[in-house]
Design a protein around this motif. Structure first.
Motif, PDB file in Angstrom:
ATOM      1  N   LEU A 175      -8.303   6.461  -1.571  1.00  0.00           N
ATOM      2  CA  LEU A 175      -8.520   6.663  -0.136  1.00  0.00           C
ATOM      3  C   LEU A 175      -9.471   5.614   0.422  1.00  0.00           C
ATOM      4  N   GLU A 176     -10.466   5.214  -0.372  1.00  0.00           N
ATOM      5  CA  GLU A 176     -11.382   4.162   0.069  1.00  0.00           C
ATOM      6  C   GLU A 176     -10.647   2.829   0.227  1.00  0.00           C
ATOM      7  N   ALA A 177      -9.778   2.529  -0.737  1.00  0.00           N
ATOM      8  CA  ALA A 177      -9.017   1.282  -0.658  1.00  0.00           C
ATOM      9  C   ALA A 177      -8.127   1.270   0.580  1.00  0.00           C
ATOM     10  N   LEU A 178      -7.451   2.382   0.848  1.00  0.00           N
ATOM     11  CA  LEU A 178      -6.596   2.472   2.025  1.00  0.00           C
ATOM     12  C   LEU A 178      -7.413   2.354   3.305  1.00  0.00           C
ATOM     13  N   ALA A 179      -8.588   3.001   3.318  1.00  0.00           N
ATOM     14  CA  ALA A 179      -9.439   2.940   4.509  1.00  0.00           C
ATOM     15  C   ALA A 179      -9.916   1.519   4.785  1.00  0.00           C
ATOM     16  N   CYS A 180      -9.987   0.702   3.728  1.00  0.00           N
ATOM     17  CA  CYS A 180     -10.409  -0.692   3.893  1.00  0.00           C
ATOM     18  C   CYS A 180      -9.225  -1.630   4.090  1.00  0.00           C
ATOM     19  N   GLY A 181      -8.004  -1.067   4.182  1.00  0.00           N
ATOM     20  CA  GLY A 181      -6.837  -1.880   4.466  1.00  0.00           C
ATOM     21  C   GLY A 181      -6.262  -2.613   3.279  1.00  0.00           C
ATOM     22  N   THR A 182      -6.525  -2.143   2.080  1.00  0.00           N
ATOM     23  CA  THR A 182      -6.054  -2.826   0.869  1.00  0.00           C
ATOM     24  C   THR A 182      -4.743  -2.213   0.372  1.00  0.00           C
ATOM     25  N   PRO A 183      -3.676  -2.994   0.234  1.00  0.00           N
ATOM     26  CA  PRO A 183      -2.427  -2.473  -0.340  1.00  0.00           C
ATOM     27  C   PRO A 183      -2.667  -1.965  -1.761  1.00  0.00           C
ATOM     28  N   VAL A 184      -1.805  -1.039  -2.202  1.00  0.00           N
ATOM     29  CA  VAL A 184      -2.065  -0.363  -3.473  1.00  0.00           C
ATOM     30  C   VAL A 184      -0.847  -0.410  -4.395  1.00  0.00           C
ATOM     31  N   LEU A 185      -1.132  -0.366  -5.692  1.00  0.00           N
ATOM     32  CA  LEU A 185      -0.121  -0.236  -6.736  1.00  0.00           C
ATOM     33  C   LEU A 185      -0.570   0.905  -7.622  1.00  0.00           C
ATOM     34  N   LEU A 186       0.225   1.988  -7.683  1.00  0.00           N
ATOM     35  CA  LEU A 186      -0.235   3.235  -8.288  1.00  0.00           C
ATOM     36  C   LEU A 186       0.774   3.797  -9.277  1.00  0.00           C
ATOM     37  N   SER A 187       0.259   4.507 -10.281  1.00  0.00           N
ATOM     38  CA  SER A 187       1.133   5.292 -11.145  1.00  0.00           C
ATOM     39  C   SER A 187       1.741   6.423 -10.316  1.00  0.00           C
ATOM     40  N   ASP A 188       2.957   6.814 -10.642  1.00  0.00           N
ATOM     41  CA  ASP A 188       3.677   7.771  -9.799  1.00  0.00           C
ATOM     42  C   ASP A 188       3.365   9.221 -10.138  1.00  0.00           C
ATOM     43  N   ILE A 189       2.078   9.528 -10.335  1.00  0.00           N
ATOM     44  CA  ILE A 189       1.678  10.912 -10.559  1.00  0.00           C
ATOM     45  C   ILE A 189       1.661  11.640  -9.217  1.00  0.00           C
ATOM     46  N   PRO A 190       1.792  12.970  -9.210  1.00  0.00           N
ATOM     47  CA  PRO A 190       1.872  13.711  -7.942  1.00  0.00           C
ATOM     48  C   PRO A 190       0.701  13.461  -7.001  1.00  0.00           C
ATOM     49  N   GLY A 191      -0.514  13.349  -7.545  1.00  0.00           N
ATOM     50  CA  GLY A 191      -1.670  13.138  -6.688  1.00  0.00           C
ATOM     51  C   GLY A 191      -1.611  11.847  -5.905  1.00  0.00           C
ATOM     52  N   ASN A 192      -0.972  10.814  -6.476  1.00  0.00           N
ATOM     53  CA  ASN A 192      -0.818   9.542  -5.767  1.00  0.00           C
ATOM     54  C   ASN A 192       0.335   9.583  -4.769  1.00  0.00           C
ATOM     55  N   LYS A 193       1.430  10.254  -5.151  1.00  0.00           N
ATOM     56  CA  LYS A 193       2.588  10.318  -4.267  1.00  0.00           C
ATOM     57  C   LYS A 193       2.324  11.167  -3.024  1.00  0.00           C
ATOM     58  N   GLU A 194       1.247  11.964  -3.061  1.00  0.00           N
ATOM     59  CA  GLU A 194       0.838  12.695  -1.856  1.00  0.00           C
ATOM     60  C   GLU A 194       0.475  11.742  -0.733  1.00  0.00           C
ATOM     61  N   TRP A 195       0.029  10.523  -1.094  1.00  0.00           N
ATOM     62  CA  TRP A 195      -0.524   9.599  -0.099  1.00  0.00           C
ATOM     63  C   TRP A 195       0.316   8.340   0.112  1.00  0.00           C
ATOM     64  N   VAL A 196       1.106   7.963  -0.877  1.00  0.00           N
ATOM     65  CA  VAL A 196       1.796   6.676  -0.803  1.00  0.00           C
ATOM     66  C   VAL A 196       3.277   6.844  -1.104  1.00  0.00           C
ATOM     67  N   GLU A 197       4.094   6.258  -0.269  1.00  0.00           N
ATOM     68  CA  GLU A 197       5.526   6.159  -0.519  1.00  0.00           C
ATOM     69  C   GLU A 197       5.854   4.708  -0.870  1.00  0.00           C
ATOM     70  N   GLU A 198       6.829   4.552  -1.733  1.00  0.00           N
ATOM     71  CA  GLU A 198       7.204   3.221  -2.210  1.00  0.00           C
ATOM     72  C   GLU A 198       7.518   2.289  -1.053  1.00  0.00           C
ATOM     73  N   GLY A 199       6.783   1.157  -1.006  1.00  0.00           N
ATOM     74  CA  GLY A 199       7.098   0.106  -0.064  1.00  0.00           C
ATOM     75  C   GLY A 199       6.439   0.181   1.291  1.00  0.00           C
ATOM     76  N   ASP A 200       5.730   1.290   1.609  1.00  0.00           N
ATOM     77  CA  ASP A 200       5.109   1.345   2.938  1.00  0.00           C
ATOM     78  C   ASP A 200       3.735   0.688   2.937  1.00  0.00           C
ATOM     79  N   VAL A 201       2.827   1.190   2.140  1.00  0.00           N
ATOM     80  CA  VAL A 201       1.491   0.592   2.042  1.00  0.00           C
ATOM     81  C   VAL A 201       1.215   0.133   0.608  1.00  0.00           C
ATOM     82  N   GLY A 202       2.248   0.090  -0.207  1.00  0.00           N
ATOM     83  CA  GLY A 202       2.075  -0.321  -1.594  1.00  0.00           C
ATOM     84  C   GLY A 202       3.295   0.055  -2.418  1.00  0.00           C
ATOM     85  N   TRP A 203       3.078   0.142  -3.747  1.00  0.00           N
ATOM     86  CA  TRP A 203       4.174   0.416  -4.672  1.00  0.00           C
ATOM     87  C   TRP A 203       3.738   1.438  -5.713  1.00  0.00           C
ATOM     88  N   LEU A 204       4.748   2.044  -6.326  1.00  0.00           N
ATOM     89  CA  LEU A 204       4.530   2.998  -7.408  1.00  0.00           C
ATOM     90  C   LEU A 204       5.217   2.496  -8.673  1.00  0.00           C
TER      91      LEU A 204
END
Length: 262
Positions: A175-204
């Motif tokens: 959440l801190e990274a997103l608040a600072c405008g940093t794109p993200v690359l995350l493991s596709d665990i449920p807690g991450n998919k709550e916040w990020v969809e593939e290709g919008d603000v990053g990748w899974l």
């Protein structure tokens, strides 16, 4: 003080807490609910922590194991005679500890247990409520104090935030990274998919899949020209979320304002 630290498995979160407890004057005992067959944390149990052998901790815990584990947990409590039990997640280790009737019980949330598990079914909701009602205190997993100004600079200087967590709730650093405008690359665990969809603000990428992680980093590198556009999208979303938090109804706010600003 004699503290019984009772956790679901052995993860980086557990290592951090046990390492901190090992530096205190308290006598700390570690009890592991289950072993899910994966090494979540490679570092050994910190020196000074006493591992308690019991009926659990050898394999994945099932509902049918509940009575056997509860009875042996009561035996452990009689033998160890703790002054305090620190247990979590809420619906697993803490719930089992609450069923023993021991007090004082400090229930520990990992985030995901309250955000997702508590809503899985009526039974999970009842287990959550029972545990919280029978807890003398309730705490959440949080980082130690950090320099917020420097941390925000690090986020903004990065092209990409990468997290390969095996298990997490709503990651504060995400959440801190997103608040600072940093794109993200995350493991596709449920807690991450709550916040990020593939290709919008990053990748899974596939959780635990090192090859997928490597190819995803290469993909992000090749698409580096798109990162500034992602940053602008993230900033717009962050500003929108802050307005909703400030003027909207709090229960509808999923994204809380960052202390760092944008």
């Amino acid at each position: 003080m004699r503290i019984l630290y009772f956790s679901r498995d052995y993860t980086p979160h557990d290592h951090r807490f046990l390492a901190a407890l090992a530096q205190t004057e308290h006598q700390v005992f570690y009890l592991r609910l289950e072993n899910r067959g994966r090494a979540w944390e490679n570092r050994p149990i910190p020196a000074g922590i006493e591992i308690i052998p019991w009926a659990g901790g050898q394999k994945e815990a099932r509902f049918r194991d509940g009575l056997r584990l509860l009875l042996d947990l009561k035996r452990v409590i009689r033998d160890v005679k703790p002054d305090l039990i620190h247990a979590g997640p809420v619906q697993r280790s803490a719930f089992l500890a609450a069923l023993t009737g021991f007090q004082p019980l400090v229930s520990m949330s990992w985030g995901y247990d309250l955000l997702v598990d508590a809503k899985r079914s009526h039974w999970w909701e009842r287990a959550t409520r029972y545990t919280l009602r029978h807890s003398a205190a309730f705490v959440g997993d949080c980082d130690t104090i950090r320099s917020k100004e420097k941390l925000a600079d690090y986020y903004r200087a990065a092209d990409l935030y990468v997290s390969a967590s095996h298990s997490d709730g709503s990651s504060i650093s995400l959440l801190e990274a997103l608040a600072c405008g940093t794109p993200v690359l995350l493991s596709d665990i449920p807690g991450n998919k709550e916040w990020v969809e593939e290709g919008d603000v990053g990748w899974l990428f596939g959780e635990g899949d090192a090859a997928d992680l490597a190819s995803s980093i290469v993909h992000a590198l090749h698409g580096r020209a798109d990162l500034p556009q992602m940053t602008q999208i993230i900033k717009g979303l962050s500003a929108s979320f802050r307005l909703k938090c400030r003027y909207g109804r709090k229960k509808h706010c999923r994204y809380h304002p960052s202390p760092h600003g944008i």
